[in-house]
Design a protein around this motif. Structure first.
Motif, short mmCIF file in Angstrom:
data_model
loop_
_atom_site.label_atom_id
_atom_site.label_comp_id
_atom_site.label_asym_id
_atom_site.label_seq_id
_atom_site.Cartn_x
_atom_site.Cartn_y
_atom_site.Cartn_z
N PRO A 217 5.19 -3.04 -21.34
CA PRO A 217 4.43 -3.73 -21.47
C PRO A 217 3.96 -4.77 -20.50
O PRO A 217 4.87 -4.97 -19.21
N LEU A 218 2.72 -4.07 -19.21
CA LEU A 218 2.18 -4.06 -17.91
C LEU A 218 1.13 -4.75 -18.10
O LEU A 218 0.42 -5.31 -18.70
N GLN A 219 0.78 -6.10 -16.72
CA GLN A 219 0.24 -6.55 -16.53
C GLN A 219 -0.16 -6.82 -15.02
O GLN A 219 0.19 -6.02 -14.27
N TRP A 220 -1.77 -6.04 -14.79
CA TRP A 220 -2.20 -5.76 -14.01
C TRP A 220 -3.19 -6.62 -12.90
O TRP A 220 -3.46 -7.95 -13.45
N GLN A 221 -3.28 -6.88 -12.01
CA GLN A 221 -4.78 -7.30 -10.57
C GLN A 221 -4.84 -6.44 -9.89
O GLN A 221 -4.62 -5.66 -9.78
N ALA A 222 -5.81 -6.73 -9.38
CA ALA A 222 -6.53 -6.23 -8.33
C ALA A 222 -5.89 -6.17 -7.15
O ALA A 222 -4.85 -7.09 -6.41
N PRO A 223 -6.15 -4.93 -6.60
CA PRO A 223 -5.42 -5.35 -5.20
C PRO A 223 -5.66 -6.21 -3.96
O PRO A 223 -7.03 -6.23 -4.10
N VAL A 224 -4.92 -6.75 -2.57
CA VAL A 224 -4.81 -7.43 -1.83
C VAL A 224 -4.94 -5.98 -0.52
O VAL A 224 -6.06 -6.48 -0.34
N GLN A 225 -4.28 -5.56 -0.37
CA GLN A 225 -3.90 -4.25 -0.29
C GLN A 225 -5.07 -3.85 0.52
O GLN A 225 -5.77 -2.98 -0.83
N GLN A 226 -5.12 -2.62 1.29
CA GLN A 226 -6.46 -2.07 1.81
C GLN A 226 -5.63 -0.29 2.27
O GLN A 226 -7.07 0.28 2.17
N MET A 227 -4.49 -0.47 2.34
CA MET A 227 -4.06 0.57 1.91
C MET A 227 -3.32 1.32 1.02
O MET A 227 -2.45 0.90 0.44
N ALA A 228 -3.87 2.40 0.52
CA ALA A 228 -2.79 3.01 -0.36
C ALA A 228 -2.19 4.59 0.00
O ALA A 228 -2.00 5.21 0.83
N TYR A 229 -0.07 4.55 -1.16
CA TYR A 229 -0.02 5.59 -0.20
C TYR A 229 0.73 6.28 -1.68
O TYR A 229 0.95 5.92 -2.35
N THR A 230 1.10 7.28 -1.77
CA THR A 230 2.23 8.04 -3.07
C THR A 230 3.79 8.52 -2.15
O THR A 230 3.69 9.38 -0.88
N LEU A 231 4.87 8.23 -2.52
CA LEU A 231 6.00 8.46 -1.95
C LEU A 231 6.45 9.52 -3.24
O LEU A 231 6.31 8.90 -5.09
N SER A 232 7.02 10.60 -2.41
CA SER A 232 7.23 11.08 -4.06
C SER A 232 9.02 11.92 -3.21
O SER A 232 9.19 11.59 -2.15
N ILE A 233 9.53 12.10 -4.75
CA ILE A 233 10.74 12.72 -3.97
C ILE A 233 10.90 14.26 -4.74
O ILE A 233 10.47 14.32 -6.34
N THR A 234 10.40 15.13 -3.82
CA THR A 234 11.06 17.16 -4.09
C THR A 234 12.30 17.66 -4.07
O THR A 234 13.13 17.01 -3.46
N GLY A 235 12.19 18.65 -4.55
CA GLY A 235 13.06 19.30 -4.04
C GLY A 235 14.38 19.32 -5.14
O GLY A 235 15.41 20.46 -4.50
#
Length: 510
Positions: A217-235
């Motif tokens: 189960p997860l608990q959430w909150q509003a984001p504080v930081q103002q930059m968002a990214y996706t890190l992907s592992i492929t190949g």
């Protein structure tokens, strides 16, 4: 031209019908390979979509073909097909043999491949000594075995006793067909399973397995930081979570958790999603996590990613030469995980066992027990982790179950185990195994290797209702099943076919 049934033709999307002639022209070389009846069937099978739980069009095509040839067809309550063919002249008193394969295939594709496995045909092509697919799984597992059974049903020049062909449904996604096969459906004394993947090896046993689903189960909150990214592992190569598990290939889910365990706190990042893999029985090739971060931390983030990629490229240089980490800017999410929930999640995935747990003491070079952290997905309420446990022995499976239960308890997660299926216990006194071994040696002048496979063949389930059925498993050489690099060796398909026909001719009288 491939003779597609109307249901399969109309299922093809409009954009794909326009390329149909090109595909058939490319594939036409395949149906000229030896043995031609087998490869002609395989071309038809590739042209009709048949991923797990979507085998209806292929099943209907086979049923119509069998009825046109006057072959009795039975469809049982779960969708398995049983097709019968009388013995050839002079062989009526031989023991009845059932040749068994499964109808479905694993649907896996490369990230840049546009392909809908429920509507689009597989595009096979010849690459030297191998047949491959274009950016997707080929379905040689178990399409070659299925093709061999159907080719024998259609042949008029092959000697055999009373024959049955059993084509099961949904083998790859839960063994629904094998679980559902009821007593009294088969008349056979001997079963030849065609789902093995190494020419020159005769399989007389296999691992059992069970699915594990961990829900945190997860608990959430509003984001504080103002930059968002996706890190992907492929190949990554991925592959079969049993047959390929001992090769040390990277598991994308575990690799991305390892990065987060090492750097999430240092970077002060806040996760909004983590996901990876698509099937619990395939080693995950790709994974990604979405997060927010302070702008001031971006240079350190890029440095950590570069260092981690260098580490992985050193550690996995041989087995994963195409491994790649990539970072992409994304829109700011509406919510991120609370720090405690995030730490628990990262620790849970990072500490979860994966890969070979123990090698067999009795059979050299064979994996006894393993675990594949196959699929991770995030919803509003929870993160779900799907694992597949395999073991040659019940106690090995139970040991891994206990470990996962303990981890789940520590993390405050729920775990459920389902779909437990038995292994196929080796029978060293098997008469059909001796026939296959002697036949192979007489044809190829070398001894085959008698093996137990670390994969879930359906044979163990058949024993429940058919305890006296004498079983063996053979097949051609298939590399990298359950992944887009899947390929089948052309020469070994011919060798497998020659062996299968010779074995049928040597089946003794009742």
């Amino acid at each position: 031209m491939v003779n597609l049934p109307p249901s399969a033709r109309t299922a093809l999307p409009t954009h794909y019908r326009s390329y149909r002639i090109l595909i058939v022209t490319t594939a036409s070389e395949i149906n000229q390979l030896f043995p031609r009846p087998l490869w002609q069937w395989f071309e038809q099978i590739c042209a009709i979509p048949h991923p797990s739980k979507h085998e209806a069009a292929l099943s209907e095509h086979i049923q119509q073909w069998a009825k046109q040839r006057g072959l009795p067809v039975v469809v049982d309550h779960v969708g398995n097909l049983i097709i019968r063919k009388p013995a050839t002249a002079g062989m009526e008193e031989r023991k009845t043999v059932v040749i068994q394969a499964h109808l479905d295939m694993v649907p896996q594709k490369n990230a840049d491949k546009v392909h809908d496995f429920t509507t689009d045909p597989i595009q096979p092509w010849i690459d030297g000594e191998w047949v491959k697919a274009t950016g997707t799984t080929l379905g040689a597992d178990n399409g070659i075995g299925m093709s061999s059974a159907l080719a024998i049903l259609g042949a008029e020049d092959i000697c055999h006793g009373p024959l049955e062909v059993l084509l099961t449904v949904d083998e790859e996604a839960g063994m629904t067909g094998a679980f559902g096969l009821q007593a009294g459906m088969l008349n056979a004394d001997i079963l030849i399973n065609t789902d093995s993947e190494q020419e020159g090896e005769i399989y007389m046993g296999c691992a059992g397995g069970v699915d594990a689903e961990i829900s945190l189960p997860l608990q959430w909150q509003a984001p504080v930081q103002q930059m968002a990214y996706t890190l992907s592992i492929t190949g990554l190569k991925g592959g079969h979570s049993g047959v390929n598990i001992h090769l040390g290939r990277g598991n994308a889910n575990k690799l991305i958790a390892r990065f987060l365990a090492g750097h999430a706190t240092e970077l002060g990042l806040s996760l909004s999603e983590i996901k990876g893999g698509s099937l619990r029985n395939a080693i995950p090739r790709e994974a990604q996590c979405n997060f927010t971060i302070d702008a001031a931390q971006l240079p350190l983030l890029e440095q950590c990613i570069a260092q981690y990629q260098a580490i992985l490229q050193t550690e996995l240089a041989v087995v994963e030469p195409a491994l790649k980490l990539s970072l992409q800017s994304t829109p700011l999410p509406a919510q991120v995980l609370q720090p405690t929930a995030q730490k628990t999640l990262i620790n849970l995935i990072n500490s979860c066992p994966n890969g070979v747990i123990r090698m067999s003491d009795e059979i050299s070079g064979v994996t006894e027990s393993s675990l594949n952290v196959g699929v991770i997905s995030t919803t509003q309420d929870e993160v779900t982790i799907l694992c597949l446990i395999r073991s040659l022995i019940d106690s090995g499976r139970e040991n891994i179950e206990s470990t996962l239960q303990s981890l789940s308890d520590l993390a405050g997660a729920q775990i459920t185990f389902s779909g437990c299926y038995p292994g196929w216990k080796p029978d060293t006194s098997s008469a059909v195994m001796a026939i296959v071994k002697d036949t192979y040696q007489s044809i190829y002048h070398k001894e085959p290797v008698i093996m137990v496979i670390h994969a879930g063949l359906e044979c163990g389930l058949f024993k429940k209702h058919y305890p006296d059925l004498d079983m063996v498993s053979i097949g051609p050489t298939i590399r990298y099943p359950h992944g887009p690099d899947e390929m089948v060796n052309i020469k070994t398909v011919g060798q497998y076919w020659t062996l299968l026909l010779a074995v049928l001719e040597r089946i003794p009288a009742k």
